[in-house]
Scaffold this motif. Structure first.
Motif, PDB file in Angstrom:
ATOM      1  N   ALA A 119      -5.406  -5.196   6.849  1.00 57.64           N
ATOM      2  CA  ALA A 119      -4.162  -5.346   6.331  1.00 57.64           C
ATOM      3  C   ALA A 119      -4.252  -5.846   4.848  1.00 57.64           C
ATOM      4  N   TRP A 166      -1.647  -4.618   2.215  1.00 56.06           N
ATOM      5  CA  TRP A 166      -0.427  -4.669   2.987  1.00 56.06           C
ATOM      6  C   TRP A 166      -0.173  -6.025   3.322  1.00 56.06           C
ATOM      7  N   GLY A 167       1.165  -6.354   4.120  1.00 53.01           N
ATOM      8  CA  GLY A 167       1.279  -7.475   4.563  1.00 53.01           C
ATOM      9  C   GLY A 167       0.396  -7.840   5.502  1.00 53.01           C
ATOM     10  N   THR A 198       0.815  -6.592   9.151  1.00 49.57           N
ATOM     11  CA  THR A 198       1.186  -5.294   9.489  1.00 49.57           C
ATOM     12  C   THR A 198       0.479  -4.591  10.560  1.00 49.57           C
ATOM     13  N   PRO A 220       4.160   3.101  12.559  1.00 47.31           N
ATOM     14  CA  PRO A 220       3.925   2.786  10.998  1.00 47.31           C
ATOM     15  C   PRO A 220       4.803   3.888  10.586  1.00 47.31           C
ATOM     16  N   TYR A 274       1.952   4.605   5.575  1.00 55.72           N
ATOM     17  CA  TYR A 274       1.020   3.875   6.153  1.00 55.72           C
ATOM     18  C   TYR A 274       0.142   4.648   7.251  1.00 55.72           C
ATOM     19  N   LYS A 320      -2.395   6.885   5.789  1.00 55.81           N
ATOM     20  CA  LYS A 320      -3.634   6.093   5.018  1.00 55.81           C
ATOM     21  C   LYS A 320      -4.544   5.858   6.387  1.00 55.81           C
TER      22      LYS A 320
END
Length: 267
Positions: A34, A39-40, A43, A53, A57, A60
């Motif tokens: 993550a 990202w957070g 996540t 998701p 996301y 990806k």
């Protein structure tokens, strides 16, 4: 978030198992992945636990799942997001996945040695000569892939498709992935053939292919069998008085002059 208002049913969302496969294949934890993606921190944990998701996301993650080279590029660009230990561990894992067969390792070695100044067509031709001289001198193939007879003279088609996807780029590989003997043979062919452009190499391989017997593999594809290549290259080293790998250049040099004379006569 179990329900995702951005979810489009027409586009497959990456599955939990596929995300777990990314973590396993690339030896990276949930939080580090993550962080790597910007990202957070939780996540990936949430996705593993069942959250769906967003399409962005998911796309990806699917690109990473489908294409290790895409992941490798992200890893290099965002390595500051990881600890040094996590970065090195994941880098080692992705390189091992990328170099999943000897022909890929040899190809990357060629690209690195030639500092990326090589085309996909040249790689195909160089691999053919490396295979031929390995069979002639060592009585064994340098790699297991068959030579397929195709209309556009691309004998190692799977490799070609892989290079189309990833491009011709430098990639650091472990020194011990190839033996010292392999490197001597590969470098001897590079020294003997990489000086010449595709015009000569195409002329040489087209002429040689016309002399080689075509057979069929188990799936009925047209191939030039390794044994056929072996016999042909044993004749080459005998007829051109090549007694060692360091003398491979004699064949390419003489062929260069031979084809130059043919062109001069035709003009």
């Amino acid at each position: 978030m179990k329900d995702n208002e951005h979810l489009d049913a027409r586009r497959p969302i990456i599955s939990i198992e596929e995300i777990k496969s990314i973590l396993s294949d690339f030896k990276i934890g949930k939080k580090p992945l993550a962080k790597l993606l910007g990202w957070g921190e939780t996540t990936i944990i949430r996705y593993i636990e069942g959250d769906i998701p967003t399409i962005e996301y998911s796309d990806k993650l699917r690109a990473i799942y489908d294409n290790p080279y895409y992941y490798y590029d992200i890893l290099l660009k965002n390595q500051e997001n990881l600890t040094n230990v996590a970065f090195k561990k994941s880098k080692k894992a992705v390189i091992e996945k990328l170099m999943n067969s000897k022909i890929h390792i040899i190809t990357q070695y060629i690209i690195n040695q030639m500092k990326e100044e090589v085309t996909m067509g040249e790689i195909q031709t160089l691999l053919y000569y490396m295979q031929g001289f390995s069979l002639a001198f060592n009585n064994e193939p340098l790699f297991e892939d068959e030579y397929y007879v195709t209309a556009n003279n691309i004998p190692y088609l799977n490799l070609y498709e892989s290079l189309k996807l990833r491009g011709i780029n430098y990639l650091e590989i472990e020194e011990d992935l190839l033996s010292d003997n392999d490197k001597v043979l590969i470098n001897s062919v590079l020294n003997g053939f990489s000086w010449y452009g595709m015009k000569l190499l195409n002329s040489m391989t087209s002429y040689e292919r016309s002399l080689l017997r075509i057979s069929r593999d188990k799936e009925n594809h047209k191939i030039i069998a390794k044994e056929t290549i072996k016999i042909f290259f044993k004749d080459i080293i005998m007829n051109y008085n090549i007694s060692s790998l360091n003398e491979i250049f004699r064949y390419s040099d003489e062929k260069f002059h031979e084809f130059r004379k043919r062109e001069a006569i035709s003009i």
